[in-house]
Design a protein around this motif. Structure first.
Motif, PDB file in Angstrom:
ATOM      1  N   VAL A  44      -7.954  65.718 -43.687  1.00  0.00           N
ATOM      2  CA  VAL A  44      -9.320  65.200 -43.735  1.00  0.00           C
ATOM      3  C   VAL A  44      -9.511  64.459 -45.050  1.00  0.00           C
ATOM      4  O   VAL A  44      -9.203  64.988 -46.121  1.00  0.00           O
ATOM      5  CB  VAL A  44     -10.373  66.337 -43.641  1.00  0.00           C
ATOM      6  N   PHE A  45      -9.971  63.205 -44.966  1.00  0.00           N
ATOM      7  CA  PHE A  45     -10.347  62.428 -46.148  1.00  0.00           C
ATOM      8  C   PHE A  45     -11.846  62.153 -46.101  1.00  0.00           C
ATOM      9  O   PHE A  45     -12.431  61.990 -45.024  1.00  0.00           O
ATOM     10  CB  PHE A  45      -9.624  61.072 -46.179  1.00  0.00           C
ATOM     11  N   LYS A  46     -12.454  62.055 -47.269  1.00  0.00           N
ATOM     12  CA  LYS A  46     -13.810  61.557 -47.398  1.00  0.00           C
ATOM     13  C   LYS A  46     -13.738  60.303 -48.248  1.00  0.00           C
ATOM     14  O   LYS A  46     -13.229  60.339 -49.368  1.00  0.00           O
ATOM     15  CB  LYS A  46     -14.722  62.602 -48.033  1.00  0.00           C
ATOM     16  N   ALA A  47     -14.231  59.148 -47.716  1.00  0.00           N
ATOM     17  CA  ALA A  47     -14.048  57.877 -48.402  1.00  0.00           C
ATOM     18  C   ALA A  47     -15.283  57.004 -48.268  1.00  0.00           C
ATOM     19  O   ALA A  47     -16.101  57.169 -47.350  1.00  0.00           O
ATOM     20  CB  ALA A  47     -12.825  57.145 -47.838  1.00  0.00           C
ATOM     21  N   ALA A  48     -15.391  56.069 -49.207  1.00  0.00           N
ATOM     22  CA  ALA A  48     -16.491  55.101 -49.155  1.00  0.00           C
ATOM     23  C   ALA A  48     -16.284  54.159 -47.973  1.00  0.00           C
ATOM     24  O   ALA A  48     -15.167  54.001 -47.456  1.00  0.00           O
ATOM     25  CB  ALA A  48     -16.552  54.319 -50.469  1.00  0.00           C
ATOM     26  N   THR A  49     -17.356  53.534 -47.536  1.00  0.00           N
ATOM     27  CA  THR A  49     -17.262  52.603 -46.397  1.00  0.00           C
ATOM     28  C   THR A  49     -16.280  51.488 -46.724  1.00  0.00           C
ATOM     29  O   THR A  49     -16.174  51.015 -47.854  1.00  0.00           O
ATOM     30  CB  THR A  49     -18.635  52.013 -46.076  1.00  0.00           C
ATOM     31  N   GLY A  50     -15.512  51.065 -45.711  1.00  0.00           N
ATOM     32  CA  GLY A  50     -14.527  50.011 -45.890  1.00  0.00           C
ATOM     33  C   GLY A  50     -13.412  50.132 -44.879  1.00  0.00           C
ATOM     34  O   GLY A  50     -13.462  50.957 -43.949  1.00  0.00           O
ATOM     35  N   PHE A  81     -24.639  80.890 -50.300  1.00  0.00           N
ATOM     36  CA  PHE A  81     -25.264  80.489 -49.052  1.00  0.00           C
ATOM     37  C   PHE A  81     -26.159  79.259 -49.203  1.00  0.00           C
ATOM     38  O   PHE A  81     -26.408  78.549 -48.235  1.00  0.00           O
ATOM     39  CB  PHE A  81     -26.050  81.654 -48.458  1.00  0.00           C
ATOM     40  N   SER A  82     -26.626  79.002 -50.417  1.00  0.00           N
ATOM     41  CA  SER A  82     -27.368  77.773 -50.638  1.00  0.00           C
ATOM     42  C   SER A  82     -26.440  76.575 -50.490  1.00  0.00           C
ATOM     43  O   SER A  82     -26.791  75.571 -49.872  1.00  0.00           O
ATOM     44  CB  SER A  82     -28.004  77.777 -52.035  1.00  0.00           C
ATOM     45  N   ALA A  83     -25.227  76.705 -51.057  1.00  0.00           N
ATOM     46  CA  ALA A  83     -24.294  75.583 -51.012  1.00  0.00           C
ATOM     47  C   ALA A  83     -23.836  75.280 -49.604  1.00  0.00           C
ATOM     48  O   ALA A  83     -23.485  74.151 -49.273  1.00  0.00           O
ATOM     49  CB  ALA A  83     -23.079  75.882 -51.897  1.00  0.00           C
ATOM     50  N   MET A  84     -23.815  76.315 -48.746  1.00  0.00           N
ATOM     51  CA  MET A  84     -23.341  76.119 -47.379  1.00  0.00           C
ATOM     52  C   MET A  84     -24.237  75.180 -46.585  1.00  0.00           C
ATOM     53  O   MET A  84     -23.803  74.564 -45.619  1.00  0.00           O
ATOM     54  CB  MET A  84     -23.240  77.466 -46.650  1.00  0.00           C
ATOM     55  N   PHE A  85     -25.485  75.063 -46.987  1.00  0.00           N
ATOM     56  CA  PHE A  85     -26.415  74.264 -46.209  1.00  0.00           C
ATOM     57  C   PHE A  85     -26.840  72.978 -46.935  1.00  0.00           C
ATOM     58  O   PHE A  85     -27.812  72.327 -46.571  1.00  0.00           O
ATOM     59  CB  PHE A  85     -27.652  75.096 -45.864  1.00  0.00           C
ATOM     60  N   VAL A  86     -26.066  72.639 -48.002  1.00  0.00           N
ATOM     61  CA  VAL A  86     -26.358  71.411 -48.728  1.00  0.00           C
ATOM     62  C   VAL A  86     -25.382  70.333 -48.275  1.00  0.00           C
ATOM     63  O   VAL A  86     -24.181  70.557 -48.246  1.00  0.00           O
ATOM     64  CB  VAL A  86     -26.222  71.636 -50.250  1.00  0.00           C
ATOM     65  N   SER A  87     -25.845  69.197 -47.903  1.00  0.00           N
ATOM     66  CA  SER A  87     -24.996  68.086 -47.490  1.00  0.00           C
ATOM     67  C   SER A  87     -25.145  66.958 -48.497  1.00  0.00           C
ATOM     68  O   SER A  87     -26.252  66.615 -48.900  1.00  0.00           O
ATOM     69  CB  SER A  87     -25.369  67.588 -46.095  1.00  0.00           C
ATOM     70  N   ALA A  88     -24.035  66.384 -48.888  1.00  0.00           N
ATOM     71  CA  ALA A  88     -24.076  65.313 -49.873  1.00  0.00           C
ATOM     72  C   ALA A  88     -24.626  64.040 -49.234  1.00  0.00           C
ATOM     73  O   ALA A  88     -24.186  63.635 -48.152  1.00  0.00           O
ATOM     74  CB  ALA A  88     -22.665  65.062 -50.411  1.00  0.00           C
ATOM     75  N   GLN A  89     -25.598  63.441 -49.879  1.00  0.00           N
ATOM     76  CA  GLN A  89     -26.197  62.217 -49.393  1.00  0.00           C
ATOM     77  C   GLN A  89     -25.539  61.042 -50.121  1.00  0.00           C
ATOM     78  O   GLN A  89     -25.897  60.691 -51.228  1.00  0.00           O
ATOM     79  CB  GLN A  89     -27.710  62.232 -49.665  1.00  0.00           C
ATOM     80  N   ASP A  90     -24.526  60.464 -49.514  1.00  0.00           N
ATOM     81  CA  ASP A  90     -23.864  59.337 -50.148  1.00  0.00           C
ATOM     82  C   ASP A  90     -23.394  58.367 -49.085  1.00  0.00           C
ATOM     83  O   ASP A  90     -23.412  58.660 -47.892  1.00  0.00           O
ATOM     84  CB  ASP A  90     -22.683  59.814 -51.000  1.00  0.00           C
ATOM     85  N   ASN A  91     -22.933  57.232 -49.531  1.00  0.00           N
ATOM     86  CA  ASN A  91     -22.525  56.155 -48.634  1.00  0.00           C
ATOM     87  C   ASN A  91     -21.049  56.318 -48.273  1.00  0.00           C
ATOM     88  O   ASN A  91     -20.222  55.472 -48.592  1.00  0.00           O
ATOM     89  CB  ASN A  91     -22.788  54.813 -49.327  1.00  0.00           C
ATOM     90  N   THR A  92     -20.711  57.432 -47.639  1.00  0.00           N
ATOM     91  CA  THR A  92     -19.325  57.729 -47.296  1.00  0.00           C
ATOM     92  C   THR A  92     -19.209  58.193 -45.850  1.00  0.00           C
ATOM     93  O   THR A  92     -20.182  58.581 -45.215  1.00  0.00           O
ATOM     94  CB  THR A  92     -18.756  58.832 -48.207  1.00  0.00           C
ATOM     95  N   GLY A  93     -17.975  58.152 -45.365  1.00  0.00           N
ATOM     96  CA  GLY A  93     -17.643  58.686 -44.056  1.00  0.00           C
ATOM     97  C   GLY A  93     -16.376  59.505 -44.161  1.00  0.00           C
ATOM     98  O   GLY A  93     -15.791  59.631 -45.244  1.00  0.00           O
TER      99      GLY A  93
END
Length: 801
Positions: free
Chosen positions: A75-81, A21-33
């Motif tokens: 669904v993809f997660k990718a760096a800005t570009g 349940f800790s992991a469920m509420f953690v969001s990665a802070q990175d320069n991605t969309g």
């Protein structure tokens, strides 16, 4: 479940729940969309399992690749570009999206992307392409049936899958290993007879694909030292009513029949699934058993010539429904009752020679009537937390199996004073409750985290009632077991290198008691089960995969049951309450070429390995029961090839060279074997003679082998068939000829030290079977989402002899 066990389980789960349940509420802070989309066909119907590749718009290099899910979503997660996506699927033209921007913290929604089918004209034959037959993953092999079997029972189709072997007595192996059957991702809890009935009664037309998992990851239950075969049912991707009806019949020495209907109705808010399957089989099963008992200078020998006619009828309805509570939440419910009736009418001629002197012949008459019922139900809640791919799944399952066995026996010694009629009632009842929760969390740059918890409780009640003209006796054996588990996996999918690392921890508490006897035991133990899977793409067409894991094979509930089961008047079977679980360490290395040729090397080391021993009781009576050896080593060298060689020729062939050695002291006797190298081979070939007509051949060969205390003799057999499709390929008829030359053999010798046995079993293997299958239904273009849930677990095996 005992309070102490519950308390231990709760303490064991606490860290897992905190982590989950800790992991469920953690969001990665990175320069991605994120990039999302949905693939549809020419009718705007969701198209599942399409290959989607994310490419850079600057130089068209591949950034990431994946398969769309069963609802056509990706669904993809990718760096800005700036990027575009390429969509490919066999049988459809390649499509490229427009160029789009990925902005940090935002989602780029591509909407619905349509693929259109293509056809190829060759020599006047119109060939429609399908999904590739085999798809290789880091931890499994996926086989898309693509209509394979044409409505034939799944038990018959299993033999046509790479590395899978089904013997005429319904034993299933994968790459030479025993298997656990999963249905829609959940282990089956059926007895061996009920499972065989389910697979014989399930039409291949209702199956979408089969996953062959030789080295299961930590996500799966650690139980079972073998492999996993996961059978995935078809779910309706088209709105409205769709379905399949099938019927079949056959004849060998006796007649057989199977039939059923599979219905799927998909609306905007729900998806309803109904399967009705029936299978009837009458056959003979004869055994010639020679038991030699060494009890001095002059051994004694006992011969049982057993002949029996058997009838087995299975009816397995299945009802499931998915409720689409929201765009991201699905609640699924399923109910699967099962009904089985088994009867056996047998006679055994008994001969014995003691101290070199032949004794008088006797007979043993045995009539058995078994009524078996199983009921499983399940609830699944599946919630997509966000568009990035975080997902939470919760399962609640209940399963009950009842086996009610009535026997009428009579021992005839050709002396009226010694004739002994008797009646035996044997009941086996299992109740299983399970709770499971899984959480999936995608990370940046193709990394993935999964974790989950599971707890299950089993209660097994067994009773024997015996009565003859002189006495009566009642024996009871009860067994309770709880298993609590938590797992964590971490993986990455890269351009050339992918991996999946995992660890699973399981705490087991079990206790058994034989009332009116002295067998009482309690066991509690914790074991960690790590797993590693690596996949390296050497070139575009070549790859290496490595799998390593630790597994546990707990005794089946019936293997712990000390109550006696009768084969003949001087041959018995029973379980062993002192049986310990097997701890196994497994590794395999595979080379793949063009997703068609696979070469593999596997090794397994098992501590306290299960073996089978026969021991003398009294008056020439011998009982066979399981025991633990010290260890065993198992090596295999394998080659598999599956490909559409030509537009009219498909082949799937495999060969396995294996060897098993073992050592152990069982019942006071040192049993040791270095084993022998044994070759086994299977080849399935299908030839299209015209647009709608094809023939197939299935050849199986099993060389002589040594399996612990048992030496198996070699055999080979051939199955041939013809198939015709019509009504625009909605309907098909298939005629199969099984064991054409009646060459299957089940002969083996068992060496238990003081007792040596020779078994020659004969079954009804040569027969002809005709199957008809018809697909119906239409398409409604307005469509939403689909999902599924099923159920079950494992070890309630009841073997009939």
């Amino acid at each position: 479940m005992p309070f102490k066990s519950l308390k231990s389980a709760s303490l064991f789960f606490l860290p897992g729940f905190i982590l989950l349940f800790s992991a469920m509420f953690v969001s990665a802070q990175d320069n991605t969309g994120t990039v999302t989309g949905e693939v549809v066909d020419e009718n705007s119907v969701s198209l599942p399992f399409v290959q989607v590749t994310l490419k850079s718009s600057r130089d068209s290099t591949k950034v990431k690749a994946l398969l769309a899910n069963d609802k056509g979503q990706f669904v993809f997660k990718a760096a800005t570009g700036k990027y575009f996506v390429e969509l490919k699927m066999m049988g459809y033209g390649t499509v490229y999206s427009k160029v789009f921007n990925v902005v940090s913290g935002e989602s780029s929604e591509l909407g619905k992307i349509q693929l259109n089918p293509i056809t190829t004209q060759l020599a006047g034959v119109n060939i429609s392409a399908e999904l590739p037959f085999v798809e290789r993953r880091a931890d499994k092999l996926i086989v898309n049936l693509n209509g394979l079997g044409s409505g034939a029972p799944m038990m018959e189709v299993m033999n046509q899958l790479p590395g899978v072997v089904v013997t005429p007595d319904d034993r299933i192996t994968l790459n030479g290993k025993s298997v656990q059957i999963y249905m829609d991702g959940k282990a089956t809890t059926l007895s061996s007879e009920a499972l065989a009935g389910l697979l014989k009664g399930t039409s291949s037309s209702a199956i979408q694909k089969v996953e062959l998992i030789a080295q299961p990851s930590a996500k799966y239950d650690a139980a079972g030292n073998g492999a996993i075969i996961n059978i995935i049912r078809k779910r309706n991707y088209k709105a409205g009513l769709n379905g399949n009806i099938y019927v079949g019949g056959g004849n060998g020495t006796f007649g057989k029949a199977n039939g059923g209907i599979n219905l799927n109705y998909k609306g905007k808010a729900y998806n309803l699934l109904l399967n009705l399957d029936y299978n009837y089989n009458k056959y003979f099963y004869n055994s010639y058993i020679v038991s030699t008992v060494f009890n001095g200078d002059m051994p004694s020998q006992y011969v049982s010539d057993v002949k029996s006619d058997r009838t087995n009828a299975n009816y397995t309805p299945n009802l499931g429904i998915d409720f689409y509570l929201s765009k991201r939440t699905t609640l699924s419910a399923s109910v699967k009752p099962g009904f089985q009736h088994f009867s056996r009418d047998g006679v055994a001629d008994i001969y014995s020679t003691q101290a070199g002197v032949a004794s008088t012949q006797s007979q043993f008459l045995n009539r058995v009537d078994i009524r078996a019922t199983n009921f499983s139900s399940g609830l699944r809640l599946q919630h997509q937390i966000d568009t990035v791919g975080r997902e939470l799944t919760i399962d609640l399952d209940y399963y009950r199996y009842g086996n009610y066995n009535d026997q009428n026996n009579r021992s005839i010694a050709f002396d009226p004073a010694l004739d002994l009629p008797s009646v035996i009632a044997q009941d086996r009842v299992f109740d299983i409750y399970a709770f499971k929760m899984d959480y999936s969390h995608p990370l940046k740059n193709g990394y993935q985290l999964e974790m989950g918890v599971k707890t299950s409780y089993v209660n097994s009640d067994n009773s024997n009632f015996y009565q003859d003209q002189n006495s009566s006796q009642t024996d009871l054996f009860n067994y309770d077991e709880s298993i609590s588990a938590v797992y964590l996996t971490y993986g990455h999918t890269g351009k050339a290198f992918s991996y999946l690392l995992g660890v699973r921890g399981e705490y087991t508490h079990g206790q058994g008691e034989q009332q009116f006897g002295t067998n009482r035991f309690t066991r509690s133990y914790f074991q960690p089960f790590p797993s590693l899977h690596f996949d390296y793409k050497i070139t575009k067409n070549q790859n290496l995969t490595l799998g390593i894991n630790k597994r546990i094979e707990r005794p089946g509930y019936e293997s712990l049951n000390p109550l006696v089961r009768i084969i003949s008047s001087n041959n018995l079977q029973q379980g062993n309450p002192t049986l310990k679980p097997v701890i196994a360490y497994n590794a395999d290395l595979w080379y793949g070429f063009k997703n068609a040729l696979f070469l593999g090397l596997t090794y397994s080391y098992s501590l306290d390995d299960f073996t089978s021993v026969s021991i003398p009781l009294q008056d020439g009576i011998t009982t066979t029961l399981p025991g633990n050896a010290d260890y065993s080593n198992y090596y295999t060298l394998q080659a598999m090839y599956g490909k559409q060689v030509l537009p009219w020729w498909y082949t799937s062939s495999n060969a396995i060279l294996s060897k098993r050695s073992f050592k152990g002291v069982v019942n006071g006797n040192l049993l040791e074997s270095d084993g022998i190298a044994s070759l086994s081979a299977t080849s399935y070939n299908s030839f299209s003679l015209s647009k709608n007509f094809s023939v197939m051949f299935l050849f199986n060969y099993r060389g002589k082998s040594v399996d612990r205390t048992i030496t198996n003799q070699a055999f080979a057999y051939l199955t041939a068939g013809v198939r015709h499709q019509f009504l625009n390929k909605r309907a098909s008829v298939q005629l199969n000829f099984m064991d054409v030359f009646k060459s299957y053999r089940n002969y083996y010798q068992q060496n238990s030290g003081t007792v040596q046995q020779l078994w020659r079993n004969q079954f009804e293997t040569r027969m002809a079977k005709l199957n008809f299958s018809y697909n119906f239904g239409g398409t409604i273009k307005t469509i939403k989402k689909s999902n599924g849930a099923e159920d079950e677990k494992k070890r309630s095996t009841v073997n009939e002899n």
